[in-house]
Design an enzyme around this catalytic site. Structure first.
Site, PDB file in Angstrom:
ATOM      1  N   GLY A 172      69.798 -11.365  -2.989  1.00  0.00           N
ATOM      2  CA  GLY A 172      70.487 -12.430  -2.283  1.00  0.00           C
ATOM      3  C   GLY A 172      71.148 -11.821  -1.143  1.00  0.00           C
ATOM      4  O   GLY A 172      72.441 -12.271  -0.311  1.00  0.00           O
ATOM      5  N   ARG A 200      71.577 -13.994   3.200  1.00  0.00           N
ATOM      6  CA  ARG A 200      72.666 -14.525   3.634  1.00  0.00           C
ATOM      7  C   ARG A 200      74.406 -14.214   3.039  1.00  0.00           C
ATOM      8  O   ARG A 200      73.894 -13.358   1.998  1.00  0.00           O
ATOM      9  CB  ARG A 200      72.532 -16.185   3.989  1.00  0.00           C
ATOM     10  CG  ARG A 200      71.347 -16.640   4.104  1.00  0.00           C
ATOM     11  CD  ARG A 200      71.477 -18.093   4.058  1.00  0.00           C
ATOM     12  NE  ARG A 200      71.094 -18.504   1.922  1.00  0.00           N
ATOM     13  CZ  ARG A 200      71.557 -18.992   1.281  1.00  0.00           C
ATOM     14  NH1 ARG A 200      72.873 -19.931   2.172  1.00  0.00           N
ATOM     15  NH2 ARG A 200      70.790 -19.626   0.029  1.00  0.00           N
ATOM     16  N   ASP A 230      62.171 -14.571  -7.109  1.00  0.00           N
ATOM     17  CA  ASP A 230      63.424 -15.605  -7.803  1.00  0.00           C
ATOM     18  C   ASP A 230      64.195 -14.305  -8.437  1.00  0.00           C
ATOM     19  O   ASP A 230      63.156 -14.271  -9.861  1.00  0.00           O
ATOM     20  CB  ASP A 230      62.802 -16.881  -8.372  1.00  0.00           C
ATOM     21  CG  ASP A 230      63.495 -16.909  -9.291  1.00  0.00           C
ATOM     22  OD1 ASP A 230      64.810 -17.173  -9.452  1.00  0.00           O
ATOM     23  OD2 ASP A 230      63.288 -18.629  -9.528  1.00  0.00           O
ATOM     24  N   SER A 253      83.213 -13.098 -10.271  1.00  0.00           N
ATOM     25  CA  SER A 253      83.767 -13.935  -9.089  1.00  0.00           C
ATOM     26  C   SER A 253      85.114 -14.440 -10.242  1.00  0.00           C
ATOM     27  O   SER A 253      85.126 -13.956 -11.072  1.00  0.00           O
ATOM     28  CB  SER A 253      83.218 -15.211  -9.528  1.00  0.00           C
ATOM     29  OG  SER A 253      84.463 -16.453  -9.333  1.00  0.00           O
ATOM     30  N   TYR A 299      79.295 -21.926 -13.882  1.00  0.00           N
ATOM     31  CA  TYR A 299      79.065 -20.346 -12.770  1.00  0.00           C
ATOM     32  C   TYR A 299      80.132 -19.781 -13.852  1.00  0.00           C
ATOM     33  O   TYR A 299      79.951 -18.410 -14.105  1.00  0.00           O
ATOM     34  CB  TYR A 299      79.907 -21.494 -12.094  1.00  0.00           C
ATOM     35  CG  TYR A 299      79.813 -20.360 -10.726  1.00  0.00           C
ATOM     36  CD1 TYR A 299      78.926 -19.729 -10.061  1.00  0.00           C
ATOM     37  CD2 TYR A 299      81.723 -20.026 -10.243  1.00  0.00           C
ATOM     38  CE1 TYR A 299      79.131 -18.431  -8.993  1.00  0.00           C
ATOM     39  CE2 TYR A 299      81.220 -19.539  -8.871  1.00  0.00           C
ATOM     40  CZ  TYR A 299      80.090 -18.315  -9.068  1.00  0.00           C
ATOM     41  OH  TYR A 299      80.555 -18.119  -7.458  1.00  0.00           O
ATOM     42  N   ALA A 341      81.024 -19.744 -16.984  1.00  0.00           N
ATOM     43  CA  ALA A 341      80.312 -18.870 -18.016  1.00  0.00           C
ATOM     44  C   ALA A 341      79.806 -17.808 -17.705  1.00  0.00           C
ATOM     45  O   ALA A 341      79.242 -16.815 -18.794  1.00  0.00           O
ATOM     46  CB  ALA A 341      79.454 -20.211 -19.270  1.00  0.00           C
TER      47      ALA A 341
HETATM   48  P1  NDP Z   1      75.109 -17.710  -0.726  1.00  0.00           P
HETATM   49  O1  NDP Z   1      74.410 -19.105  -0.740  1.00  0.00           O
HETATM   50  O2  NDP Z   1      75.581 -17.886   0.830  1.00  0.00           O
HETATM   51  O3  NDP Z   1      73.297 -16.757  -1.046  1.00  0.00           O
HETATM   52  C1  NDP Z   1      73.034 -16.148  -1.763  1.00  0.00           C
HETATM   53  C2  NDP Z   1      71.700 -15.492  -1.109  1.00  0.00           C
HETATM   54  O4  NDP Z   1      70.956 -15.358  -3.176  1.00  0.00           O
HETATM   55  C3  NDP Z   1      70.629 -16.111  -0.505  1.00  0.00           C
HETATM   56  O5  NDP Z   1      70.346 -14.683   0.277  1.00  0.00           O
HETATM   57  C4  NDP Z   1      70.039 -16.828  -1.505  1.00  0.00           C
HETATM   58  O6  NDP Z   1      68.433 -16.636  -1.206  1.00  0.00           O
HETATM   59  C5  NDP Z   1      69.930 -15.687  -2.907  1.00  0.00           C
HETATM   60  N1  NDP Z   1      69.706 -16.418  -4.006  1.00  0.00           N
HETATM   61  C6  NDP Z   1      69.583 -17.226  -4.397  1.00  0.00           C
HETATM   62  N2  NDP Z   1      69.916 -17.518  -5.525  1.00  0.00           N
HETATM   63  C7  NDP Z   1      68.555 -16.639  -5.642  1.00  0.00           C
HETATM   64  C8  NDP Z   1      68.158 -16.573  -7.047  1.00  0.00           C
HETATM   65  N3  NDP Z   1      67.471 -17.126  -8.080  1.00  0.00           N
HETATM   66  N4  NDP Z   1      65.854 -15.231  -6.527  1.00  0.00           N
HETATM   67  C9  NDP Z   1      66.656 -15.118  -5.619  1.00  0.00           C
HETATM   68  N5  NDP Z   1      68.072 -15.096  -4.825  1.00  0.00           N
HETATM   69  C10 NDP Z   1      68.582 -16.162  -4.993  1.00  0.00           C
HETATM   70  O7  NDP Z   1      76.219 -17.296  -1.497  1.00  0.00           O
HETATM   71  P2  NDP Z   1      76.985 -16.701  -0.897  1.00  0.00           P
HETATM   72  O8  NDP Z   1      77.107 -15.363  -0.100  1.00  0.00           O
HETATM   73  O9  NDP Z   1      78.852 -16.746  -1.139  1.00  0.00           O
HETATM   74  O10 NDP Z   1      77.398 -15.348  -2.900  1.00  0.00           O
HETATM   75  C11 NDP Z   1      77.209 -14.431  -3.354  1.00  0.00           C
HETATM   76  C12 NDP Z   1      77.223 -13.406  -4.663  1.00  0.00           C
HETATM   77  O11 NDP Z   1      78.679 -13.690  -4.533  1.00  0.00           O
HETATM   78  C13 NDP Z   1      77.137 -15.070  -5.661  1.00  0.00           C
HETATM   79  O12 NDP Z   1      76.981 -14.029  -6.260  1.00  0.00           O
HETATM   80  C14 NDP Z   1      78.369 -15.802  -5.653  1.00  0.00           C
HETATM   81  O13 NDP Z   1      78.117 -16.654  -6.836  1.00  0.00           O
HETATM   82  C15 NDP Z   1      79.548 -14.656  -5.486  1.00  0.00           C
HETATM   83  N6  NDP Z   1      80.702 -15.271  -5.122  1.00  0.00           N
HETATM   84  C16 NDP Z   1      80.820 -15.881  -4.184  1.00  0.00           C
HETATM   85  C17 NDP Z   1      82.325 -16.957  -3.983  1.00  0.00           C
HETATM   86  C18 NDP Z   1      82.140 -17.155  -2.718  1.00  0.00           C
HETATM   87  O14 NDP Z   1      83.449 -17.778  -2.350  1.00  0.00           O
HETATM   88  N7  NDP Z   1      81.719 -17.791  -1.524  1.00  0.00           N
HETATM   89  C19 NDP Z   1      83.142 -16.330  -4.496  1.00  0.00           C
HETATM   90  C20 NDP Z   1      82.789 -15.587  -6.026  1.00  0.00           C
HETATM   91  C21 NDP Z   1      81.827 -15.198  -5.608  1.00  0.00           C
HETATM   92  P3  NDP Z   1      67.686 -17.504   0.431  1.00  0.00           P
HETATM   93  O15 NDP Z   1      68.771 -17.117   0.926  1.00  0.00           O
HETATM   94  O16 NDP Z   1      66.462 -16.809  -0.030  1.00  0.00           O
HETATM   95  O17 NDP Z   1      68.880 -18.785  -0.588  1.00  0.00           O
END
Ligand code: NDP
Length: 248
Positions: free
Chosen positions: A12, A15, A63, A142, A155, A157
């Site tokens: 991920g 972004r 994925d 988180s 989420y 869980a």
């Molecule tokens: P974003 O939605 O901004 O970015 C998510 C990233 O994960 C993207 O690059 C996306 O790919 C990728 N992604 C999502 N699903 C898949 C998948 N099935 N396979 C591969 N890649 C995937 O999320 P955040 O940056 O905010 O969050 C990042 C992590 O931090 C997550 O685990 C989130 O739960 C955790 N988190 C975030 C918080 C927040 O406040 N933002 C708080 C606590 C935890 P693509 O760009 O191609 O869509």
């Protein structure tokens, strides 16, 4: 710092927090591979940021909840870089709903991506880390996984599951020079939280002793420490990076 030549994978990494982690690990000296699911443009932008630091970057689409995709991604990483030292399981998503309305597919998709994805990617790297007798695994949970959140039972869980998973892996590989730790962010400004209304954001700010929402770079700083050479005696821990929201 990270020893020159080490290779990190950030899932991920296209972004948000993953991008900030990829850029930070690059500045610390690691070559970085990022995986992402669908947003090619965002992944290219992260790659440009990583390369600005003077290290190599590979981008791999797949994925994390699919065993075949994960296998292909890590085969690509291995063919490109020939080694893998650091894994950051960051890919994650939300499908919020109150329990009374939560659909089975909303539950399954979140568990499959956040928890099973972490398992599949860890499985893909562990053997080579054991062989190298060195490895750093940092899993992004988180604070919701620590204290729960109404509307996020699926989420919470998945994120609590990541903590138990990480502690178990940490115990299994501690004698092989491999650490596994968790970073638990509070609320961070990204597209994931961008959907929240200003009113909700203010309510969140009111619960944070620091009085503000966090920045992706602040999560990346904690990850860089746990991924670095000096954190070799830290394992099985959960570090909340949340402006003091959850104090344990
Ligand atoms: P974003 O939605 O901004 O970015 C998510 C990233 O994960 C993207 O690059 C996306 O790919 C990728 N992604 C999502 N699903 C898949 C998948 N099935 N396979 C591969 N890649 C995937 O999320 P955040 O940056 O905010 O969050 C990042 C992590 O931090 C997550 O685990 C989130 O739960 C955790 N988190 C975030 C918080 C927040 O406040 N933002 C708080 C606590 C935890 P693509 O760009 O191609 O869509």
């Amino acid at each position: 710092m990270i020893e020159a030549g080490r290779v990190a994978v950030v899932t991920g990494g296209g972004r948000g927090i993953g991008r900030a982690i990829a850029a930070r690990l690059a500045r610390e000296g690691a070559n970085v591979a990022i995986s992402y699911r669908s947003n090619d443009g965002a992944a290219e932008e992260t790659a440009a940021l990583v390369r600005e630091a003077g290290v190599e970057c590979g981008i791999f689409k797949g994925d994390v909840s699919s065993a075949e995709d994960v296998e292909a991604v890590f085969k690509g990483v291995s063919e490109t870089f020939g080694r893998l030292d650091i894994l950051v399981n960051n890919a994650g998503l939300t499908r919020d709903n109150i329990m009374l309305r939560m659909k089975e597919d909303e539950f399954d998709e979140v568990l499959r991506t956040n928890l099973k994805g972490t398992y599949l990617c860890t499985r893909a790297v562990l053997r080579s880390m054991v062989r190298a007798r060195w490895g750093r695994i940092v899993n992004i949970s988180s604070v919701v996984g620590l204290v729960g959140n109404a509307g996020q039972a699926n989420y919470a869980a998945s994120k609590a599951g990541i903590i138990g998973f990480t502690k178990s892996v940490a115990r299994e590989v501690a004698q092989r020079g491999i650490t596994a730790n968790v970073v638990a962010p509070g609320y961070v400004e990204t597209e994931l939280t961008g959907v929240l209304s200003e009113e909700i954001k203010q309510q969140i700010r009111d619960q944070i002793p620091a009085g503000r929402i966090g920045e992706p770079e602040e999560i990346a700083g904690a990850v860089a420490f746990l991924a670095g050479e000096e954190a070799g005696y830290v394992t099985g821990q959960t570090l909340a990076v949340d402006g003091g929201m959850v104090m344990q």
